[in-house]
Design a protein around this motif. Structure first.
Motif, PDB file in Angstrom:
ATOM      1  N   UNK A  82      15.261  12.404   0.030  1.00 35.49           N
ATOM      2  CA  UNK A  82      14.916  10.984  -0.046  1.00 35.49           C
ATOM      3  C   UNK A  82      13.647  10.807  -0.872  1.00 35.49           C
ATOM      4  N   UNK A  83      13.646   9.753  -1.685  1.00 36.53           N
ATOM      5  CA  UNK A  83      12.454   9.423  -2.480  1.00 36.53           C
ATOM      6  C   UNK A  83      11.235   9.254  -1.570  1.00 36.53           C
ATOM      7  N   UNK A  84      11.456   8.798  -0.338  1.00 30.73           N
ATOM      8  CA  UNK A  84      10.328   8.603   0.586  1.00 30.73           C
ATOM      9  C   UNK A  84       9.679   9.948   0.907  1.00 30.73           C
ATOM     10  N   UNK A  85      10.517  10.926   1.254  1.00 36.98           N
ATOM     11  CA  UNK A  85       9.980  12.208   1.705  1.00 36.98           C
ATOM     12  C   UNK A  85       9.285  12.978   0.585  1.00 36.98           C
ATOM     13  N   UNK A  86       9.672  12.710  -0.655  1.00 33.91           N
ATOM     14  CA  UNK A  86       9.077  13.432  -1.772  1.00 33.91           C
ATOM     15  C   UNK A  86       7.930  12.668  -2.421  1.00 33.91           C
ATOM     16  N   UNK A  87       7.687  11.447  -1.975  1.00 33.16           N
ATOM     17  CA  UNK A  87       6.664  10.641  -2.652  1.00 33.16           C
ATOM     18  C   UNK A  87       5.224  11.130  -2.420  1.00 33.16           C
ATOM     19  N   UNK A  88       4.940  11.885  -1.338  1.00 32.25           N
ATOM     20  CA  UNK A  88       3.588  12.446  -1.272  1.00 32.25           C
ATOM     21  C   UNK A  88       3.308  13.398  -2.452  1.00 32.25           C
ATOM     22  N   UNK A  89       4.360  14.059  -2.985  1.00 36.55           N
ATOM     23  CA  UNK A  89       4.163  14.951  -4.139  1.00 36.55           C
ATOM     24  C   UNK A  89       4.304  14.238  -5.476  1.00 36.55           C
ATOM     25  N   UNK A  90       5.204  13.263  -5.532  1.00 36.39           N
ATOM     26  CA  UNK A  90       5.440  12.522  -6.788  1.00 36.39           C
ATOM     27  C   UNK A  90       5.141  11.059  -6.502  1.00 36.39           C
ATOM     28  N   UNK A  91       3.913  10.628  -6.800  1.00 33.95           N
ATOM     29  CA  UNK A  91       3.468   9.307  -6.322  1.00 33.95           C
ATOM     30  C   UNK A  91       4.303   8.162  -6.882  1.00 33.95           C
ATOM     31  N   UNK A  92       4.915   8.377  -8.055  1.00 32.51           N
ATOM     32  CA  UNK A  92       5.734   7.310  -8.646  1.00 32.51           C
ATOM     33  C   UNK A  92       6.984   7.015  -7.821  1.00 32.51           C
ATOM     34  N   UNK A  93       7.401   7.967  -6.972  1.00 34.05           N
ATOM     35  CA  UNK A  93       8.583   7.715  -6.132  1.00 34.05           C
ATOM     36  C   UNK A  93       8.317   6.606  -5.110  1.00 34.05           C
ATOM     37  N   UNK A 300       3.370 -11.596   3.461  1.00 30.05           N
ATOM     38  CA  UNK A 300       2.441 -10.755   4.240  1.00 30.05           C
ATOM     39  C   UNK A 300       2.283  -9.359   3.637  1.00 30.05           C
ATOM     40  N   UNK A 301       3.310  -8.877   2.941  1.00 29.44           N
ATOM     41  CA  UNK A 301       3.249  -7.511   2.403  1.00 29.44           C
ATOM     42  C   UNK A 301       2.868  -7.481   0.920  1.00 29.44           C
ATOM     43  N   UNK A 302       2.658  -8.648   0.323  1.00 32.10           N
ATOM     44  CA  UNK A 302       2.356  -8.723  -1.113  1.00 32.10           C
ATOM     45  C   UNK A 302       1.082  -7.933  -1.506  1.00 32.10           C
ATOM     46  N   UNK A 303       0.014  -7.981  -0.695  1.00 32.78           N
ATOM     47  CA  UNK A 303      -1.170  -7.170  -1.054  1.00 32.78           C
ATOM     48  C   UNK A 303      -0.856  -5.674  -1.097  1.00 32.78           C
ATOM     49  N   UNK A 304       0.052  -5.225  -0.244  1.00 28.63           N
ATOM     50  CA  UNK A 304       0.440  -3.806  -0.240  1.00 28.63           C
ATOM     51  C   UNK A 304       1.193  -3.489  -1.532  1.00 28.63           C
ATOM     52  N   UNK A 305       2.078  -4.381  -1.903  1.00 27.48           N
ATOM     53  CA  UNK A 305       2.845  -4.229  -3.152  1.00 27.48           C
ATOM     54  C   UNK A 305       1.882  -4.110  -4.335  1.00 27.48           C
ATOM     55  N   UNK A 306       0.928  -5.016  -4.387  1.00 29.48           N
ATOM     56  CA  UNK A 306       0.003  -5.036  -5.528  1.00 29.48           C
ATOM     57  C   UNK A 306      -0.878  -3.783  -5.560  1.00 29.48           C
ATOM     58  N   UNK A 307      -1.345  -3.378  -4.396  1.00 25.47           N
ATOM     59  CA  UNK A 307      -2.187  -2.177  -4.325  1.00 25.47           C
ATOM     60  C   UNK A 307      -1.397  -0.939  -4.797  1.00 25.47           C
ATOM     61  N   UNK A 308      -0.175  -0.795  -4.287  1.00 25.83           N
ATOM     62  CA  UNK A 308       0.608   0.398  -4.608  1.00 25.83           C
ATOM     63  C   UNK A 308       1.163   0.373  -6.020  1.00 25.83           C
ATOM     64  N   UNK A 309       1.332  -0.809  -6.585  1.00 34.30           N
ATOM     65  CA  UNK A 309       1.772  -0.897  -7.987  1.00 34.30           C
ATOM     66  C   UNK A 309       0.756  -0.196  -8.884  1.00 34.30           C
ATOM     67  N   UNK A 310      -0.525  -0.262  -8.514  1.00 33.14           N
ATOM     68  CA  UNK A 310      -1.566   0.424  -9.284  1.00 33.14           C
ATOM     69  C   UNK A 310      -1.409   1.933  -9.179  1.00 33.14           C
ATOM     70  N   UNK A 311      -1.126   2.418  -7.978  1.00 30.99           N
ATOM     71  CA  UNK A 311      -0.950   3.865  -7.765  1.00 30.99           C
ATOM     72  C   UNK A 311       0.282   4.386  -8.500  1.00 30.99           C
ATOM     73  N   UNK A 312       1.361   3.609  -8.423  1.00 34.55           N
ATOM     74  CA  UNK A 312       2.636   4.028  -9.026  1.00 34.55           C
ATOM     75  C   UNK A 312       2.532   3.983 -10.552  1.00 34.55           C
ATOM     76  N   UNK A 314       1.403   0.492 -13.284  1.00 37.75           N
ATOM     77  CA  UNK A 314       1.844  -0.877 -13.556  1.00 37.75           C
ATOM     78  C   UNK A 314       2.995  -0.962 -14.570  1.00 37.75           C
ATOM     79  N   UNK A 315       3.016  -0.053 -15.544  1.00 35.85           N
ATOM     80  CA  UNK A 315       4.078  -0.113 -16.555  1.00 35.85           C
ATOM     81  C   UNK A 315       5.445   0.172 -15.942  1.00 35.85           C
TER      82      UNK A 315
END
Ligand code: X2X
Length: 329
Positions: A82-93, A300-312, A314-315
């Motif tokens: 699952x993309x979830x389980x591998x996302x700690x290693x591949x942050x874009x997931x 309610x979750x939009x700030x989380x989306x915006x914060x994580x978009x930076x980590x993932x 933006x492009x």
């Protein structure tokens, strides 16, 4: 007569068994997909490549977030992860865990094809494993033992088991709940003992794991995200195979992935809604949100989306949003 050395070398290049890791077994679409892949490879390679599935992430002691590293290091030969389980290693997931990025199968397809899929596979490859095909765990719906959830406020103070990527902590905290990260293996006893009140997983998992029997009486369909699955092979194993073997393993993964996705969507479509009836028949209260009710969760979750978009990145996020929007037209 003795066999020429080259023939012996070629024959002994195959391992007697190739270990395939999954989190879920054949009672679930995910594990069924693993069985299909193994079977297709066995048939098409005439038994040269013998894949054995190890569900429960048992090759990494149940710690599903360590699976990708174990494939890279060779403790695991193949995985459907699952993309979830591998996302700690591949942050874009974490792209797939952005709340409400897509809310339907067409949008999800847009994220596992075209340019977005190409970028993601390149990143997975850079992480040191060979990606071959896509599968699907599914849209993750909310369940709990305490009360019906229609508004973010209804989640206040409830303890939710969440999966192993920190974005889930952020999302559930933003909604006022108390998230606790744990593996799927630990989740079931935690639900049974009441150590946690709720969880989020596809309805196929709810029914096959009988989450109604661990008090999960209330199910809210919020469709906030879906985790795709990725079929991968360890690099050294891949390179040990002939071009013909590689082609057949890849094609078998693509074919198994297609069948697995069909299983993951079974009963969850406009023409076949059997899965919703099955959940209700188990005694659960099934709550469908109105568009306005859903909007409150999106907001309610939009700030989380915006914060994580930076980590993932933006492009990549913009590309994904455009791909989803194009499918809606
Ligand atoms: O742990 C989960 O919730 C599961 C089974 O869905 C995953 O592996 C992401």
């Amino acid at each position: 007569m003795a066999l020429p050395a080259a023939v012996i070398a070629a024959e002994t290049a195959y391992k007697p068994e190739y270990k395939l890791s999954t989190v879920l077994g054949p009672a679930f679409p995910w594990g069924k997909g693993g069985e299909i892949w193994a079977e297709l490879v066995r048939e098409r390679s005439k038994g040269r490549i013998n894949i054995k599935m190890y569900p429960g992430a048992s090759l990494v002691g149940g710690d599903q977030t360590r699976e990708l590293a174990a494939v890279r290091q060779g403790a695991i030969d193949l995985a459907i992860g699952s993309t979830i389980n591998w996302s700690p290693q591949v942050k874009e997931l974490n792209l797939y865990a952005l709340p409400f990025l897509t809310q339907d199968h067409a949008g999800l397809d847009a994220l596992t094809s075209g340019e977005v899929a190409k970028d993601i596979f390149a990143l997975v490859e850079k992480a040191g494993v060979v990606p071959l095909a896509w599968g699907e765990n599914g849209f993750r719906e909310l369940s709990n033992s305490k009360r019906e959830i229609r508004r973010p406020d209804d989640m206040k103070g409830l303890k939710f088991r969440v999966v192993g990527s920190p974005i889930f902590n952020d999302t559930f905290s933003a909604l006022g709940a108390n998230p606790t990260q744990m593996s799927w293996a630990d989740a079931q006893p935690a639900l049974a003992s009441g150590a946690v009140d709720g969880q989020e997983n596809p309805l196929h998992i709810y029914t096959a794991a009988k989450l109604n029997t661990v008090g999960q009486k209330y199910v809210t369909l919020w469709g906030y995200l879906a985790d795709p699955l990725i079929f991968v092979v360890n690099k050294q194993v891949w390179e040990s195979w002939s071009p013909e073997d590689r082609a057949l393993v890849r094609q078998a993964a693509i074919d198994a992935g297609r069948q697995e996705i069909a299983l993951a969507r079974k009963g969850l479509t406009a023409s076949d809604d059997a899965m919703y009836k099955e959940v209700t028949a188990l005694g659960a209260t099934l709550t469908r949100l109105t568009p306005a009710e859903k909007e409150a969760f999106v907001r309610a979750t939009r700030p989380v989306y915006d914060k994580w978009a930076q980590t993932i990145g933006p492009d990549l996020v913009r590309k994904a949003e455009a791909a989803v929007a194009a499918r809606r037209k």
